[in-house]
Design a protein around this motif. Structure first.
Motif, PDB file in Angstrom:
ATOM      1  N   LEU A 198      -8.301  -5.358 -19.065  1.00 37.00           N
ATOM      2  CA  LEU A 198      -9.442  -6.560 -18.271  1.00 37.00           C
ATOM      3  C   LEU A 198      -9.586  -5.662 -17.103  1.00 37.00           C
ATOM      4  O   LEU A 198     -10.302  -5.386 -16.639  1.00 37.00           O
ATOM      5  N   ILE A 199      -8.263  -6.119 -15.876  1.00 34.33           N
ATOM      6  CA  ILE A 199      -8.340  -5.820 -14.289  1.00 34.33           C
ATOM      7  C   ILE A 199      -8.857  -4.476 -14.733  1.00 34.33           C
ATOM      8  O   ILE A 199     -10.123  -4.240 -13.750  1.00 34.33           O
ATOM      9  N   VAL A 200      -7.678  -3.375 -15.727  1.00 32.62           N
ATOM     10  CA  VAL A 200      -8.707  -2.368 -15.242  1.00 32.62           C
ATOM     11  C   VAL A 200      -9.308  -1.740 -15.379  1.00 32.62           C
ATOM     12  O   VAL A 200     -10.575  -1.303 -15.126  1.00 32.62           O
ATOM     13  N   MET A 224       0.699  -1.514  -0.044  1.00 27.00           N
ATOM     14  CA  MET A 224      -0.484  -0.118  -0.571  1.00 27.00           C
ATOM     15  C   MET A 224       0.456   1.253  -0.150  1.00 27.00           C
ATOM     16  O   MET A 224       1.732   1.079   0.638  1.00 27.00           O
ATOM     17  N   ASP A 225       0.616   2.638  -0.656  1.00 23.81           N
ATOM     18  CA  ASP A 225       0.821   3.591  -0.671  1.00 23.81           C
ATOM     19  C   ASP A 225       0.669   4.403   0.222  1.00 23.81           C
ATOM     20  O   ASP A 225      -0.121   3.469   0.917  1.00 23.81           O
ATOM     21  N   SER A 226       0.901   5.493   0.928  1.00 21.72           N
ATOM     22  CA  SER A 226       0.577   6.456   2.219  1.00 21.72           C
ATOM     23  C   SER A 226      -1.311   6.404   1.931  1.00 21.72           C
ATOM     24  O   SER A 226      -1.537   6.857   3.282  1.00 21.72           O
ATOM     25  N   ASP A 227      -1.799   6.472   0.650  1.00 26.14           N
ATOM     26  CA  ASP A 227      -3.161   6.969   0.591  1.00 26.14           C
ATOM     27  C   ASP A 227      -3.755   5.161   1.530  1.00 26.14           C
ATOM     28  O   ASP A 227      -5.365   5.585   0.704  1.00 26.14           O
ATOM     29  N   GLN A 228      -3.106   4.347   1.050  1.00 24.57           N
ATOM     30  CA  GLN A 228      -3.499   2.436   1.385  1.00 24.57           C
ATOM     31  C   GLN A 228      -4.796   2.523  -0.041  1.00 24.57           C
ATOM     32  O   GLN A 228      -5.005   1.518   0.243  1.00 24.57           O
ATOM     33  N   PHE A 229      -3.550   2.317  -0.914  1.00 25.64           N
ATOM     34  CA  PHE A 229      -4.154   1.800  -2.789  1.00 25.64           C
ATOM     35  C   PHE A 229      -3.194   1.074  -2.328  1.00 25.64           C
ATOM     36  O   PHE A 229      -2.143   1.167  -1.921  1.00 25.64           O
ATOM     37  N   VAL A 230      -3.748   0.112  -3.036  1.00 27.70           N
ATOM     38  CA  VAL A 230      -2.585  -0.987  -3.895  1.00 27.70           C
ATOM     39  C   VAL A 230      -2.453  -0.414  -5.448  1.00 27.70           C
ATOM     40  O   VAL A 230      -3.781  -0.340  -5.896  1.00 27.70           O
ATOM     41  N   PRO A 231      -1.335  -1.505  -5.702  1.00 27.46           N
ATOM     42  CA  PRO A 231      -0.986  -0.732  -7.432  1.00 27.46           C
ATOM     43  C   PRO A 231      -2.085  -2.060  -7.904  1.00 27.46           C
ATOM     44  O   PRO A 231      -2.364  -3.292  -7.486  1.00 27.46           O
ATOM     45  N   ILE A 232      -2.491  -1.572  -9.210  1.00 27.34           N
ATOM     46  CA  ILE A 232      -3.015  -3.051  -9.630  1.00 27.34           C
ATOM     47  C   ILE A 232      -2.196  -3.992 -10.073  1.00 27.34           C
ATOM     48  O   ILE A 232      -2.755  -5.516 -10.302  1.00 27.34           O
ATOM     49  N   ALA A 233      -1.252  -4.008 -10.785  1.00 31.86           N
ATOM     50  CA  ALA A 233       0.035  -4.891 -11.003  1.00 31.86           C
ATOM     51  C   ALA A 233       0.176  -5.865  -9.295  1.00 31.86           C
ATOM     52  O   ALA A 233       0.197  -6.731  -9.589  1.00 31.86           O
ATOM     53  N   THR A 234      -0.321  -5.108  -8.242  1.00 31.97           N
ATOM     54  CA  THR A 234       0.023  -6.133  -7.103  1.00 31.97           C
ATOM     55  C   THR A 234      -1.412  -7.084  -7.683  1.00 31.97           C
ATOM     56  O   THR A 234      -1.286  -8.233  -6.933  1.00 31.97           O
ATOM     57  N   LEU A 279     -11.920  -2.467 -12.606  1.00 35.46           N
ATOM     58  CA  LEU A 279     -11.793  -1.963 -12.379  1.00 35.46           C
ATOM     59  C   LEU A 279     -12.698  -1.097 -11.856  1.00 35.46           C
ATOM     60  O   LEU A 279     -13.368   0.033 -10.957  1.00 35.46           O
ATOM     61  N   LYS A 280     -12.920  -0.344 -12.987  1.00 34.37           N
ATOM     62  CA  LYS A 280     -13.158   1.456 -13.522  1.00 34.37           C
ATOM     63  C   LYS A 280     -14.297   1.196 -13.721  1.00 34.37           C
ATOM     64  O   LYS A 280     -15.387   2.464 -12.782  1.00 34.37           O
ATOM     65  N   GLY A 281     -14.966  -0.056 -14.083  1.00 35.51           N
ATOM     66  CA  GLY A 281     -16.325  -0.128 -14.262  1.00 35.51           C
ATOM     67  C   GLY A 281     -17.530  -0.490 -12.202  1.00 35.51           C
ATOM     68  O   GLY A 281     -18.591  -1.000 -12.356  1.00 35.51           O
ATOM     69  N   LYS A 282     -16.809  -0.660 -11.082  1.00 36.78           N
ATOM     70  CA  LYS A 282     -17.226  -0.816 -10.765  1.00 36.78           C
ATOM     71  C   LYS A 282     -17.522   0.117  -9.401  1.00 36.78           C
ATOM     72  O   LYS A 282     -16.245   1.005  -9.086  1.00 36.78           O
ATOM     73  N   ALA A 283     -18.437   1.165  -8.812  1.00 39.65           N
ATOM     74  CA  ALA A 283     -18.225   2.481  -7.928  1.00 39.65           C
ATOM     75  C   ALA A 283     -16.968   2.107  -7.180  1.00 39.65           C
ATOM     76  O   ALA A 283     -16.869   3.369  -6.526  1.00 39.65           O
ATOM     77  N   VAL A 284     -16.958   0.772  -6.355  1.00 31.82           N
ATOM     78  CA  VAL A 284     -16.616   0.584  -5.307  1.00 31.82           C
ATOM     79  C   VAL A 284     -15.210   0.431  -5.406  1.00 31.82           C
ATOM     80  O   VAL A 284     -14.567   0.448  -3.695  1.00 31.82           O
ATOM     81  N   TYR A 285     -14.551   0.336  -6.401  1.00 36.85           N
ATOM     82  CA  TYR A 285     -12.918   0.623  -6.187  1.00 36.85           C
ATOM     83  C   TYR A 285     -12.781   2.373  -7.142  1.00 36.85           C
ATOM     84  O   TYR A 285     -13.144   2.895  -8.157  1.00 36.85           O
ATOM     85  N   THR A 286     -11.768   2.574  -6.780  1.00 39.21           N
ATOM     86  CA  THR A 286     -10.921   3.703  -7.118  1.00 39.21           C
ATOM     87  C   THR A 286      -9.358   3.456  -7.884  1.00 39.21           C
ATOM     88  O   THR A 286      -8.706   2.937  -7.257  1.00 39.21           O
ATOM     89  N   VAL A 287      -9.588   3.782  -8.998  1.00 42.52           N
ATOM     90  CA  VAL A 287      -9.161   3.245 -10.377  1.00 42.52           C
ATOM     91  C   VAL A 287      -8.294   4.722  -9.823  1.00 42.52           C
ATOM     92  O   VAL A 287      -8.153   5.477 -10.947  1.00 42.52           O
ATOM     93  N   SER A 288      -6.523   4.471 -10.120  1.00 39.13           N
ATOM     94  CA  SER A 288      -5.668   5.796 -10.732  1.00 39.13           C
ATOM     95  C   SER A 288      -4.458   5.183 -11.686  1.00 39.13           C
ATOM     96  O   SER A 288      -4.653   4.219 -11.332  1.00 39.13           O
ATOM     97  N   GLN A 289      -4.424   5.632 -12.149  1.00 46.08           N
ATOM     98  CA  GLN A 289      -2.832   5.334 -13.259  1.00 46.08           C
ATOM     99  C   GLN A 289      -1.669   6.136 -13.597  1.00 46.08           C
ATOM    100  O   GLN A 289      -2.176   7.176 -12.983  1.00 46.08           O
ATOM    101  N   SER A 334      -2.487 -14.949  -7.777  1.00 41.82           N
ATOM    102  CA  SER A 334      -2.302 -16.416  -8.459  1.00 41.82           C
ATOM    103  C   SER A 334      -3.636 -16.587  -8.379  1.00 41.82           C
ATOM    104  O   SER A 334      -4.257 -16.885  -9.634  1.00 41.82           O
ATOM    105  N   HIS A 335      -5.041 -16.316  -7.946  1.00 46.39           N
ATOM    106  CA  HIS A 335      -6.289 -16.648  -8.048  1.00 46.39           C
ATOM    107  C   HIS A 335      -7.091 -15.421  -9.163  1.00 46.39           C
ATOM    108  O   HIS A 335      -7.951 -15.609 -10.189  1.00 46.39           O
ATOM    109  N   ILE A 336      -6.079 -13.979  -9.539  1.00 38.70           N
ATOM    110  CA  ILE A 336      -6.611 -13.574 -10.347  1.00 38.70           C
ATOM    111  C   ILE A 336      -6.079 -14.047 -11.448  1.00 38.70           C
ATOM    112  O   ILE A 336      -6.048 -14.149 -12.781  1.00 38.70           O
ATOM    113  N   LYS A 337      -4.544 -13.641 -11.974  1.00 39.99           N
ATOM    114  CA  LYS A 337      -3.837 -14.945 -12.842  1.00 39.99           C
ATOM    115  C   LYS A 337      -4.202 -16.043 -14.208  1.00 39.99           C
ATOM    116  O   LYS A 337      -4.436 -16.327 -14.462  1.00 39.99           O
ATOM    117  N   GLN A 338      -5.306 -16.209 -12.511  1.00 41.35           N
ATOM    118  CA  GLN A 338      -6.294 -17.966 -12.879  1.00 41.35           C
ATOM    119  C   GLN A 338      -6.920 -17.281 -14.141  1.00 41.35           C
ATOM    120  O   GLN A 338      -7.787 -18.173 -15.185  1.00 41.35           O
TER     121      GLN A 338
END
Length: 77
Positions: free
Chosen positions: A62-64, A36-46, A67-77, A51-55
């Motif tokens: 597609l992952i981005v 997590m960064d100082s704002d408690q965000f986790v990089p999308i690459a993480t 995530l962007k399509g769901k209001a509960v997630y904040t996506v910043s690039q 393994s569950h995601i890679k499966q």
């Protein structure tokens, strides 16, 4: 057919990522907290490296999009 696969993927993906966000899980997941960064965000690459995601997919775009399509997630690039 493609639409139902995408819906299924989106559902499974969001369930798994939602599980990562549960505060009780964060309390015991030292690796995720360390990413997590100082704002408690986790990089999308993480998230994509789990393994569950890679499966489900290795397609970062597609992952981005999911995530962007769901209001509960904040996506910043």
């Amino acid at each position: 057919m493609v639409r139902s696969i995408n819906r299924h993927f989106t559902s499974v993906f969001c369930i798994y990522v939602g599980f990562l966000k549960i505060r009780e899980n964060l309390a015991v997941d030292a690796y995720l907290v360390s990413q997590m960064d100082s704002d408690q965000f986790v990089p999308i690459a993480t998230v994509a490296s789990f393994s569950h995601i890679k499966q489900l997919t290795t397609d970062m775009q597609l992952i981005v999009e999911v995530l962007k399509g769901k209001a509960v997630y904040t996506v910043s690039q």
